[in-house]
Design a protein around this motif. Structure first.
Motif, PDB file in Angstrom:
ATOM      1  N   PRO A   1       0.835  -1.211   0.000  1.00 48.04           N
ATOM      2  CA  PRO A   1       0.000   0.000   0.000  1.00 48.04           C
ATOM      3  C   PRO A   1       0.864   1.253   0.000  1.00 48.04           C
ATOM      4  O   PRO A   1       1.843   1.348   0.752  1.00 48.04           O
ATOM      5  N   ARG A   2       0.519   2.179  -0.882  1.00 49.89           N
ATOM      6  CA  ARG A   2       1.315   3.396  -0.991  1.00 49.89           C
ATOM      7  C   ARG A   2       1.044   4.322   0.197  1.00 49.89           C
ATOM      8  O   ARG A   2      -0.087   4.478   0.649  1.00 49.89           O
ATOM      9  N   LYS A   3       2.086   4.934   0.700  1.00 46.92           N
ATOM     10  CA  LYS A   3       1.983   5.877   1.804  1.00 46.92           C
ATOM     11  C   LYS A   3       1.192   7.105   1.373  1.00 46.92           C
ATOM     12  O   LYS A   3       1.217   7.507   0.220  1.00 46.92           O
ATOM     13  N   GLY A   4       0.480   7.732   2.309  1.00 49.60           N
ATOM     14  CA  GLY A   4      -0.258   8.951   2.023  1.00 49.60           C
ATOM     15  C   GLY A   4       0.688  10.100   1.668  1.00 49.60           C
ATOM     16  O   GLY A   4       1.883  10.058   1.970  1.00 49.60           O
ATOM     17  N   ALA A   5       0.133  11.129   1.041  1.00 50.17           N
ATOM     18  CA  ALA A   5       0.950  12.269   0.594  1.00 50.17           C
ATOM     19  C   ALA A   5       1.405  13.109   1.787  1.00 50.17           C
ATOM     20  O   ALA A   5       0.704  13.237   2.791  1.00 50.17           O
ATOM     21  N   ASP A   6       2.602  13.670   1.664  1.00 52.17           N
ATOM     22  CA  ASP A   6       3.091  14.618   2.664  1.00 52.17           C
ATOM     23  C   ASP A   6       2.407  15.970   2.449  1.00 52.17           C
ATOM     24  O   ASP A   6       2.007  16.309   1.337  1.00 52.17           O
ATOM     25  N   VAL A   7       2.279  16.753   3.514  1.00 52.13           N
ATOM     26  CA  VAL A   7       1.758  18.112   3.416  1.00 52.13           C
ATOM     27  C   VAL A   7       2.835  19.063   3.916  1.00 52.13           C
ATOM     28  O   VAL A   7       3.689  18.685   4.732  1.00 52.13           O
ATOM     29  N   ARG A   8       2.805  20.294   3.428  1.00 51.77           N
ATOM     30  CA  ARG A   8       3.811  21.284   3.803  1.00 51.77           C
ATOM     31  C   ARG A   8       3.141  22.516   4.384  1.00 51.77           C
ATOM     32  O   ARG A   8       2.066  22.910   3.946  1.00 51.77           O
TER      33      ARG A   8
END
Length: 298
Positions: A123-130
């Motif tokens: 499963p792909r990791k969730g997106a990072d936020v900045r």
């Protein structure tokens, strides 16, 4: 979702840096903190965040672009493949568009081959936020906890280490976007910005300060009070000091990564009082020694 390029106001050929700049500008304008009780701004903020999520990930952007080239609507691509029975979303094999002359057996073989490969992937990791956190100079020196609102409106607490540097990025693990595939959530990347101080400046781990002193203090020497990031301390000004003389207060700078601290560098600036007639009368009768030339060597 509508066309993410149109939502961010960028061309389809936009670079990653152009996409990031467009997102930061819109996120700042539409952030819930800047638009309280504004449902329209809140909805646009969510759309902008989703568009950035799609285009900031090279893989999801490529999937979206491939869906557009295959002739599917704005929702095609990243997580928006062709429908499977009754409108349910499923994996779409874009090779079908180039192999219309093949039999149905071959097409379904490709379809289930792709599906099997997808289920075997981790499963792909969730997106990072900045997000950016601006703190004042003294807060950067001492460190401490600060609250920051992430894209989407969720507030988190950030532990800023003592001696934090301008541009330093802190990673909050698991505070990013949730994974659409059931994987681990992404991280929140917090970029530290340090506001300028009226008197102090920074050079590496050292703190710099220009200190005005009187002519008498510079000529005869004196003990004077000096501000530091820890509070005022006494400093001995040597007799015969000139403007530009540098004095060092050891251990009064920013914390370094090695558990030590930098120094405070004090630059003396001789300040003359305005309209001091007694000083003027003295200087008119005073003659320096013949060997003294302040411009020698120029």
């Amino acid at each position: 979702m509508d066309d993410p390029y149109k939502i961010l106001g960028v061309a389809k050929t936009a670079t990653a840096d152009e996409i990031r700049k467009a997102y930061r500008k819109l996120a700042k304008e539409l952030h819930p903190d800047a638009n309280p009780d504004n449902k329209a701004a809140e909805e646009r903020f969510k759309n902008v965040s989703q568009a950035f999520k799609t285009l900031s990930d090279p893989k999801s952007r490529a999937e979206y672009d491939a869906g557009q080239r295959a002739g599917f609507g704005p929702g095609a691509g990243h997580g928006m493949g062709a429908g499977m029975g009754g409108g349910a979303r499923g994996p779409f094999n874009f090779r079908q568009t180039r192999q219309n002359n093949r039999g149905f057996d071959d097409i379904f073989s490709d379809l289930f081959t792709d599906f099997g490969a997808q289920t075997r992937e981790a499963p792909r990791k969730g997106a990072d936020v900045r997000q950016t956190l601006t703190i004042d100079f003294l807060a950067a020196a001492s460190g401490g906890k600060h609250r920051v609102t992430l894209p989407g409106g969720r507030a988190v607490e950030v532990a800023v280490p003592s001696g934090a540097a301008d541009g330093q990025v802190l990673r909050l693990r698991g505070q990013g976007e949730a994974s659409a595939m059931g994987g681990a959530p992404g991280d929140a990347l917090i970029e530290i910005r340090i506001a300028e101080h009226r008197h102090f400046s920074r050079a590496g781990d050292d703190v710099r300060l220009e200190l005005p002193v009187s002519l008498k203090e510079a000529a005869l020497g004196a003990k004077v009070r000096v501000p530091t990031i820890d509070g005022p301390v006494d400093l001995q000004v040597p007799a015969g000091s000139s403007s530009g003389t540098l004095l060092r207060l050891r251990g009064k700078g920013f914390a370094s990564g090695k558990g030590k601290r930098g120094d405070q560098i004090v630059k003396l600036v001789v300040a003359l009082p305005p309209r001091d007639e007694a000083l003027r009368a003295f200087l008119e009768t005073w003659t320096p020694a013949q060997a003294y030339d302040p411009r020698k060597g120029l």
